[in-house]
Design an enzyme around this catalytic site. Structure first.
Site, PDB file in Angstrom:
ATOM      1  N   TYR A 251       0.842  -1.202   0.000  1.00  0.00           N
ATOM      2  CA  TYR A 251       0.000   0.000   0.000  1.00  0.00           C
ATOM      3  C   TYR A 251       0.876   1.249   0.000  1.00  0.00           C
ATOM      4  O   TYR A 251       0.602   2.220  -0.703  1.00  0.00           O
ATOM      5  CB  TYR A 251      -0.933   0.028   1.220  1.00  0.00           C
ATOM      6  CG  TYR A 251      -1.942  -1.092   1.257  1.00  0.00           C
ATOM      7  CD1 TYR A 251      -2.542  -1.590   0.103  1.00  0.00           C
ATOM      8  CD2 TYR A 251      -2.302  -1.654   2.475  1.00  0.00           C
ATOM      9  CE1 TYR A 251      -3.468  -2.616   0.155  1.00  0.00           C
ATOM     10  CE2 TYR A 251      -3.232  -2.678   2.540  1.00  0.00           C
ATOM     11  CZ  TYR A 251      -3.809  -3.158   1.376  1.00  0.00           C
ATOM     12  OH  TYR A 251      -4.724  -4.169   1.449  1.00  0.00           O
TER      13      TYR A 251
ATOM     14  N   SER B  93      -0.567  23.144   3.358  1.00  0.00           N
ATOM     15  CA  SER B  93       0.406  23.925   2.598  1.00  0.00           C
ATOM     16  C   SER B  93       1.365  24.658   3.525  1.00  0.00           C
ATOM     17  O   SER B  93       2.573  24.739   3.260  1.00  0.00           O
ATOM     18  CB  SER B  93      -0.344  24.925   1.709  1.00  0.00           C
ATOM     19  OG  SER B  93       0.553  25.706   0.971  1.00  0.00           O
TER      20      SER B  93
ATOM     21  N   GLU C 244       4.987  16.508   2.569  1.00  0.00           N
ATOM     22  CA  GLU C 244       4.308  16.614   1.274  1.00  0.00           C
ATOM     23  C   GLU C 244       3.323  15.465   1.068  1.00  0.00           C
ATOM     24  O   GLU C 244       2.251  15.655   0.503  1.00  0.00           O
ATOM     25  CB  GLU C 244       5.307  16.668   0.121  1.00  0.00           C
ATOM     26  CG  GLU C 244       4.671  16.836  -1.234  1.00  0.00           C
ATOM     27  CD  GLU C 244       3.833  18.094  -1.401  1.00  0.00           C
ATOM     28  OE1 GLU C 244       2.870  18.056  -2.206  1.00  0.00           O
ATOM     29  OE2 GLU C 244       4.118  19.123  -0.751  1.00  0.00           O
TER      30      GLU C 244
ATOM     31  N   LYS D 237      -6.684  22.675   3.625  1.00  0.00           N
ATOM     32  CA  LYS D 237      -5.687  22.698   2.551  1.00  0.00           C
ATOM     33  C   LYS D 237      -4.603  23.734   2.830  1.00  0.00           C
ATOM     34  O   LYS D 237      -3.411  23.480   2.604  1.00  0.00           O
ATOM     35  CB  LYS D 237      -6.349  22.974   1.205  1.00  0.00           C
ATOM     36  CG  LYS D 237      -7.125  21.799   0.658  1.00  0.00           C
ATOM     37  CD  LYS D 237      -7.690  22.151  -0.713  1.00  0.00           C
ATOM     38  CE  LYS D 237      -8.263  20.956  -1.415  1.00  0.00           C
ATOM     39  NZ  LYS D 237      -8.625  21.250  -2.803  1.00  0.00           N
ATOM     40  N   ASP D 238      -4.994  24.887   3.312  1.00  0.00           N
ATOM     41  CA  ASP D 238      -4.024  25.937   3.638  1.00  0.00           C
ATOM     42  C   ASP D 238      -3.092  25.510   4.768  1.00  0.00           C
ATOM     43  O   ASP D 238      -1.894  25.820   4.756  1.00  0.00           O
ATOM     44  CB  ASP D 238      -4.729  27.242   4.021  1.00  0.00           C
ATOM     45  CG  ASP D 238      -5.406  27.920   2.835  1.00  0.00           C
ATOM     46  OD1 ASP D 238      -5.165  27.495   1.685  1.00  0.00           O
ATOM     47  OD2 ASP D 238      -6.171  28.872   3.066  1.00  0.00           O
TER      48      ASP D 238
ATOM     49  N   GLU E 128     -16.565  21.440  -4.232  1.00  0.00           N
ATOM     50  CA  GLU E 128     -17.152  22.746  -3.952  1.00  0.00           C
ATOM     51  C   GLU E 128     -16.290  23.496  -2.940  1.00  0.00           C
ATOM     52  O   GLU E 128     -15.687  22.910  -2.055  1.00  0.00           O
ATOM     53  CB  GLU E 128     -18.565  22.587  -3.392  1.00  0.00           C
ATOM     54  CG  GLU E 128     -19.562  22.067  -4.399  1.00  0.00           C
ATOM     55  CD  GLU E 128     -20.952  21.951  -3.801  1.00  0.00           C
ATOM     56  OE1 GLU E 128     -21.263  22.722  -2.859  1.00  0.00           O
ATOM     57  OE2 GLU E 128     -21.710  21.097  -4.273  1.00  0.00           O
ATOM     58  N   SER E 129     -16.281  24.809  -3.081  1.00  0.00           N
ATOM     59  CA  SER E 129     -15.536  25.649  -2.157  1.00  0.00           C
ATOM     60  C   SER E 129     -16.233  25.652  -0.794  1.00  0.00           C
ATOM     61  O   SER E 129     -17.444  25.825  -0.705  1.00  0.00           O
ATOM     62  CB  SER E 129     -15.461  27.073  -2.718  1.00  0.00           C
ATOM     63  OG  SER E 129     -14.733  27.895  -1.855  1.00  0.00           O
ATOM     64  N   HIS E 130     -15.438  25.420   0.236  1.00  0.00           N
ATOM     65  CA  HIS E 130     -15.968  25.443   1.598  1.00  0.00           C
ATOM     66  C   HIS E 130     -14.874  26.007   2.500  1.00  0.00           C
ATOM     67  O   HIS E 130     -13.699  25.666   2.344  1.00  0.00           O
ATOM     68  CB  HIS E 130     -16.357  24.039   2.052  1.00  0.00           C
ATOM     69  CG  HIS E 130     -17.083  24.030   3.354  1.00  0.00           C
ATOM     70  ND1 HIS E 130     -16.445  24.121   4.579  1.00  0.00           N
ATOM     71  CD2 HIS E 130     -18.411  23.953   3.624  1.00  0.00           C
ATOM     72  CE1 HIS E 130     -17.336  24.097   5.535  1.00  0.00           C
ATOM     73  NE2 HIS E 130     -18.540  23.986   4.998  1.00  0.00           N
TER      74      HIS E 130
ATOM     75  N   GLU F  56       1.725  14.083  -8.794  1.00  0.00           N
ATOM     76  CA  GLU F  56       1.903  15.338  -8.059  1.00  0.00           C
ATOM     77  C   GLU F  56       3.244  15.994  -8.366  1.00  0.00           C
ATOM     78  O   GLU F  56       4.300  15.503  -7.960  1.00  0.00           O
ATOM     79  CB  GLU F  56       1.800  15.076  -6.550  1.00  0.00           C
ATOM     80  CG  GLU F  56       0.490  14.465  -6.107  1.00  0.00           C
ATOM     81  CD  GLU F  56      -0.695  15.399  -6.264  1.00  0.00           C
ATOM     82  OE1 GLU F  56      -0.502  16.636  -6.232  1.00  0.00           O
ATOM     83  OE2 GLU F  56      -1.812  14.887  -6.424  1.00  0.00           O
TER      84      GLU F  56
END
Length: 134
Positions: free
Chosen positions: A29, A111, A82, A107-108, A98-100, A41
């Protein structure tokens, strides 16, 4: 109405392997995850290049084993961060495109973790180079 859950019945049947069989499956896996990250990626491939530079540079410029490892380690940590960042992004995108605000926040944060790990590479190597110059 207050519902209580019996945690003994909340079990993932796909996690039934134990011992060496579990380790064997986990290896494959993990291999699949590394291949997917490298193939899909661009950010992962870039971080792998940073890690390779840290590894080669660390083992070339390091004076002893501990120094070699400490110079290689930040690049290796970047790869790990990463992978977590990519996993978070993929899980969120799987749930919804969809943006939420919470999706953006997650996600930020992933990052930001990656940015900090790259800054750590810069600090470690910057200090090492400055110490070699002086």
């Amino acid at each position: 109405m207050n519902k209580t859950h019996n945690t003994n019945n909340l079990r993932n049947d796909k996690k039934g392997k134990k011992g060496l069989a579990r380790l064997w499956n986990a290896f494959f896996y993990s291999k699949d995850g590394l291949i997917a990250a490298f193939r899909d990626e661009a950010g992962f491939r870039q971080v792998c290049l940073i890690a390779l530079c840290c590894f080669v540079g660390g083992f070339y410029f390091g004076q002893d084993f501990s120094q070699k490892i400490l110079l290689a380690l930040p690049g290796f940590l970047c790869v790990i961060v990463e992978l977590f960042n990519t996993a978070i992004e993929n899980a969120i995108d799987h749930t919804s495109l969809e943006s939420h605000p919470l999706a953006k926040k997650a996600k930020d944060m992933g990052s930001a973790a990656q940015m900090l790990s790259i800054i750590f590479v810069g600090i470690v190597w910057g200090v090492f180079i400055l110490m070699q110059i002086w």
